[in-house]
Design a protein around this motif. Sequence first.
Motif, short mmCIF file in Angstrom:
data_model
loop_
_atom_site.label_atom_id
_atom_site.label_comp_id
_atom_site.label_asym_id
_atom_site.label_seq_id
_atom_site.Cartn_x
_atom_site.Cartn_y
_atom_site.Cartn_z
N TYR A 183 -12.61 -6.79 11.74
CA TYR A 183 -11.59 -7.18 12.71
C TYR A 183 -10.26 -7.48 12.02
O TYR A 183 -9.19 -7.14 12.55
N LEU A 184 -10.31 -8.08 10.84
CA LEU A 184 -9.07 -8.41 10.13
C LEU A 184 -8.29 -7.16 9.73
O LEU A 184 -7.07 -7.20 9.61
N HIS A 185 -9.00 -6.05 9.56
CA HIS A 185 -8.33 -4.80 9.20
C HIS A 185 -7.92 -3.99 10.42
O HIS A 185 -6.87 -3.35 10.41
N HIS A 186 -8.73 -4.01 11.46
CA HIS A 186 -8.48 -3.10 12.58
C HIS A 186 -8.22 -3.79 13.92
O HIS A 186 -7.84 -3.14 14.88
N GLY A 187 -8.43 -5.09 13.99
CA GLY A 187 -8.17 -5.81 15.23
C GLY A 187 -6.71 -6.19 15.36
O GLY A 187 -5.95 -6.17 14.39
N GLN A 188 -6.34 -6.56 16.57
CA GLN A 188 -4.97 -7.00 16.86
C GLN A 188 -5.04 -8.40 17.47
O GLN A 188 -4.98 -8.55 18.69
N PRO A 189 -5.20 -9.43 16.64
CA PRO A 189 -5.36 -10.79 17.17
C PRO A 189 -4.11 -11.27 17.90
O PRO A 189 -2.99 -10.95 17.53
N SER A 190 -4.34 -12.08 18.93
CA SER A 190 -3.23 -12.60 19.73
C SER A 190 -3.07 -14.11 19.59
O SER A 190 -2.03 -14.66 19.93
N SER A 191 -4.10 -14.80 19.07
CA SER A 191 -4.01 -16.25 18.91
C SER A 191 -3.75 -16.60 17.45
O SER A 191 -3.92 -15.78 16.54
N ALA A 192 -3.37 -17.86 17.23
CA ALA A 192 -2.85 -18.28 15.92
C ALA A 192 -3.87 -18.17 14.80
O ALA A 192 -3.57 -17.63 13.73
N LEU A 193 -5.11 -18.67 15.02
CA LEU A 193 -6.09 -18.70 13.94
C LEU A 193 -6.44 -17.32 13.40
O LEU A 193 -6.35 -17.08 12.19
N PRO A 194 -6.85 -16.38 14.26
CA PRO A 194 -7.15 -15.04 13.72
C PRO A 194 -5.91 -14.34 13.17
O PRO A 194 -6.01 -13.55 12.22
N LYS A 195 -4.73 -14.61 13.73
CA LYS A 195 -3.51 -14.03 13.18
C LYS A 195 -3.28 -14.50 11.75
O LYS A 195 -2.96 -13.71 10.85
N ASP A 196 -3.46 -15.81 11.54
CA ASP A 196 -3.28 -16.36 10.20
C ASP A 196 -4.32 -15.82 9.22
O ASP A 196 -4.02 -15.54 8.06
N LEU A 197 -5.56 -15.67 9.71
CA LEU A 197 -6.62 -15.16 8.85
C LEU A 197 -6.38 -13.70 8.48
O LEU A 197 -6.63 -13.29 7.34
N LYS A 198 -5.88 -12.92 9.43
CA LYS A 198 -5.56 -11.52 9.15
C LYS A 198 -4.44 -11.44 8.11
O LYS A 198 -4.51 -10.66 7.14
N LYS A 199 -3.40 -12.25 8.29
CA LYS A 199 -2.30 -12.27 7.35
C LYS A 199 -2.79 -12.68 5.96
O LYS A 199 -2.38 -12.12 4.94
N TYR A 200 -3.68 -13.66 5.94
CA TYR A 200 -4.23 -14.18 4.69
C TYR A 200 -5.00 -13.09 3.94
O TYR A 200 -4.85 -12.92 2.73
N HIS A 201 -5.81 -12.33 4.68
CA HIS A 201 -6.62 -11.30 4.03
C HIS A 201 -5.78 -10.10 3.59
O HIS A 201 -5.97 -9.57 2.50
N LEU A 202 -4.86 -9.67 4.43
CA LEU A 202 -4.03 -8.53 4.05
C LEU A 202 -3.11 -8.89 2.89
O LEU A 202 -2.73 -8.03 2.10
N ASN A 203 -2.79 -10.17 2.76
CA ASN A 203 -2.04 -10.64 1.61
C ASN A 203 -2.83 -10.40 0.32
O ASN A 203 -2.28 -10.04 -0.72
N HIS A 204 -4.16 -10.57 0.41
CA HIS A 204 -5.03 -10.31 -0.74
C HIS A 204 -5.00 -8.83 -1.12
O HIS A 204 -5.05 -8.48 -2.30
N HIS A 205 -4.90 -7.98 -0.14
CA HIS A 205 -4.91 -6.53 -0.42
C HIS A 205 -3.57 -6.03 -0.94
O HIS A 205 -3.53 -5.19 -1.85
N PHE A 206 -2.49 -6.52 -0.38
CA PHE A 206 -1.20 -5.87 -0.62
C PHE A 206 -0.19 -6.70 -1.41
O PHE A 206 0.87 -6.19 -1.75
N ARG A 207 -0.53 -7.98 -1.71
CA ARG A 207 0.45 -8.78 -2.44
C ARG A 207 -0.14 -9.48 -3.66
O ARG A 207 0.31 -9.27 -4.77
N ILE A 208 -1.15 -10.29 -3.47
CA ILE A 208 -1.76 -11.03 -4.58
C ILE A 208 -3.26 -10.76 -4.58
O ILE A 208 -4.03 -11.45 -3.92
N GLN A 209 -3.67 -9.75 -5.32
CA GLN A 209 -5.06 -9.30 -5.24
C GLN A 209 -6.02 -10.12 -6.10
O GLN A 209 -7.23 -9.93 -6.02
#
Length: 233
Positions: A183-209
């Motif tokens: 879900y963090l890769h392919h979902g489109q979260p609308s609420s704050a918690l999953p949005k933050d978690l998605k940002k957190y995980h994609l940060n691991h992939h694309f900024r600080i691995q």
Amino acid sequence: MVVQEFTVDLDKPLVFQVGHLGEAYQEWVHQPIVCKEGPRFFESDFWEFLTRTKWWVIPLIWLPVVCWCISMSVKAGHAPAEIAFMVALGIFIWTLLEYTLHRFLFHIKTKSYWGNTAHYLLHGCHHKHPMDGLRLVFPPAATAILLIPFWNAVSLLATPSTTPSVFGGGLLGYVMYDCTHYYLHHGQPSSALPKDLKKYHLNHHFRIQNKGFGITSSFWDKVFGTLPQAKQA
């Protein structure tokens, strides 16, 4: 004499190519290619099939196993409150295992041919092609093999009647992890918690691995000091 560096041909099966990168593998695998179409891994159609799994297969296969495990502890006479505690304990154990595996195994540094090959199959492919939707969850055949030592480890720490529910909780934690990861890769979260978690995980992939190893939460990153710093405006 100048030795020419090996170049991976993305139009050919990748698994048995990446080992030839040697020390250059670590840099190559952490330069993501953002494309929903994943690469081919093997020449063999059979082995290629085993590497591709739709996300919904994970709960379809493993949730019945979770229920069966919990039912074993119920039949052993444990009260609902005890069952709930043991399942919660299993989920908690999984979160630590999730963090530990991601940090110390999935991000191990390799440079030998077979080391690079094994790492690419285990996790490197996900960092190279992070949007490959058919390789975001763990193949059930591989999971089934790994569940054997997990059961044995739990049975050493728990009693015969509580082992099934603790194990079931751990397996439930894994299902939650894999579905959350997809879900963090392919979902489109609308609420704050999953949005933050998605940002957190994609940060691991694309900024600080080398930080942000938690998937379902950042709890263990906070405990062990691997929480990435917030991006400065």
